[in-house]
Write an enzyme that holds these catalytic residues in place. Structure first.
Site, PDB file in Angstrom:
ATOM      1  N   HIS A 215      -0.676 -13.664  -0.619  1.00 30.01           N
ATOM      2  CA  HIS A 215       0.577 -14.057   0.015  1.00 30.01           C
ATOM      3  C   HIS A 215       0.948 -15.445  -0.512  1.00 30.01           C
ATOM      4  CE1 HIS A 215      -0.042 -10.562   2.458  1.00 30.01           C
ATOM      5  NE2 HIS A 215      -1.252 -11.024   2.779  1.00 30.01           N
TER       6      HIS A 215
ATOM      7  N   GLY B  83      -5.631   7.145 -14.622  1.00 32.44           N
ATOM      8  CA  GLY B  83      -6.756   7.945 -15.100  1.00 32.44           C
ATOM      9  C   GLY B  83      -6.814   9.287 -14.407  1.00 32.44           C
TER      10      GLY B  83
ATOM     11  N   GLU C  54       0.824  -1.210   0.000  1.00 36.82           N
ATOM     12  CA  GLU C  54       0.000   0.000   0.000  1.00 36.82           C
ATOM     13  C   GLU C  54       0.857   1.257   0.000  1.00 36.82           C
ATOM     14  OE1 GLU C  54      -3.877   2.061   2.008  1.00 36.82           O
ATOM     15  OE2 GLU C  54      -3.502  -0.069   2.298  1.00 36.82           O
TER      16      GLU C  54
END
Length: 138
Positions: free
Chosen positions: A88, A107, A61
């Site tokens: 994982h 975008g 992240e």
């Protein structure tokens, strides 16, 4: 800004955050990719002594969010995560993992990123995808 200056700015931006706690360090950047490393030590282990899936997710992240934000004009927009999917695939007990995020779609209002986390041998530890929404910050 040079590549080295951009990497230094990214690493400085993440002081006093989870990234610093997990010792995540950005090591390479390009127009559509970002690379970071994270040591696999007891700090990122789950109780069985293996890399915690949450630590892999935090690396993924962090890469996806930072990549989306560095390709934006941050005086106008910011990218915020709305979805993270992690698979994982292999355990890891020690050493170093390297994550590479690549923009699949950039975008105007949404970014989609693929993140691969690999060990020193190049084995795939975790495969992730992330969606970021671009918001206006003015």
């Amino acid at each position: 800004m040079t590549k080295e200056e951009q990497l230094q700015a990214l690493n400085d931006w993440n002081r006093n955050t989870l990234l610093q706690t997990l010792e995540i360090k950005f090591t390479d950047v390009g127009d559509d990719y970002l690379v970071a490393t994270m040591p696999v030590t007891p700090v990122v282990h789950q109780p069985l002594g293996m890399l915690h899936g949450g630590a892999s997710a935090a690396l993924a992240e962090s890469l996806g969010s930072c990549l989306s934000n560095i390709v934006l004009d941050r005086s106008v927009n910011a990218a915020v995560g709305t979805n993270l999917n992690c698979n994982h695939l292999k355990s890891k007990k020690e050493g170093m993992v390297t994550g590479t995020a690549r923009l699949i779609r950039k975008g105007r209002t949404q970014h989609f990123t693929e993140i691969e986390i690999r060990d020193e041998k190049g084995d795939l530890i975790c495969h992730s995808t992330m969606t970021n929404v671009v918001i206006n910050v003015r």
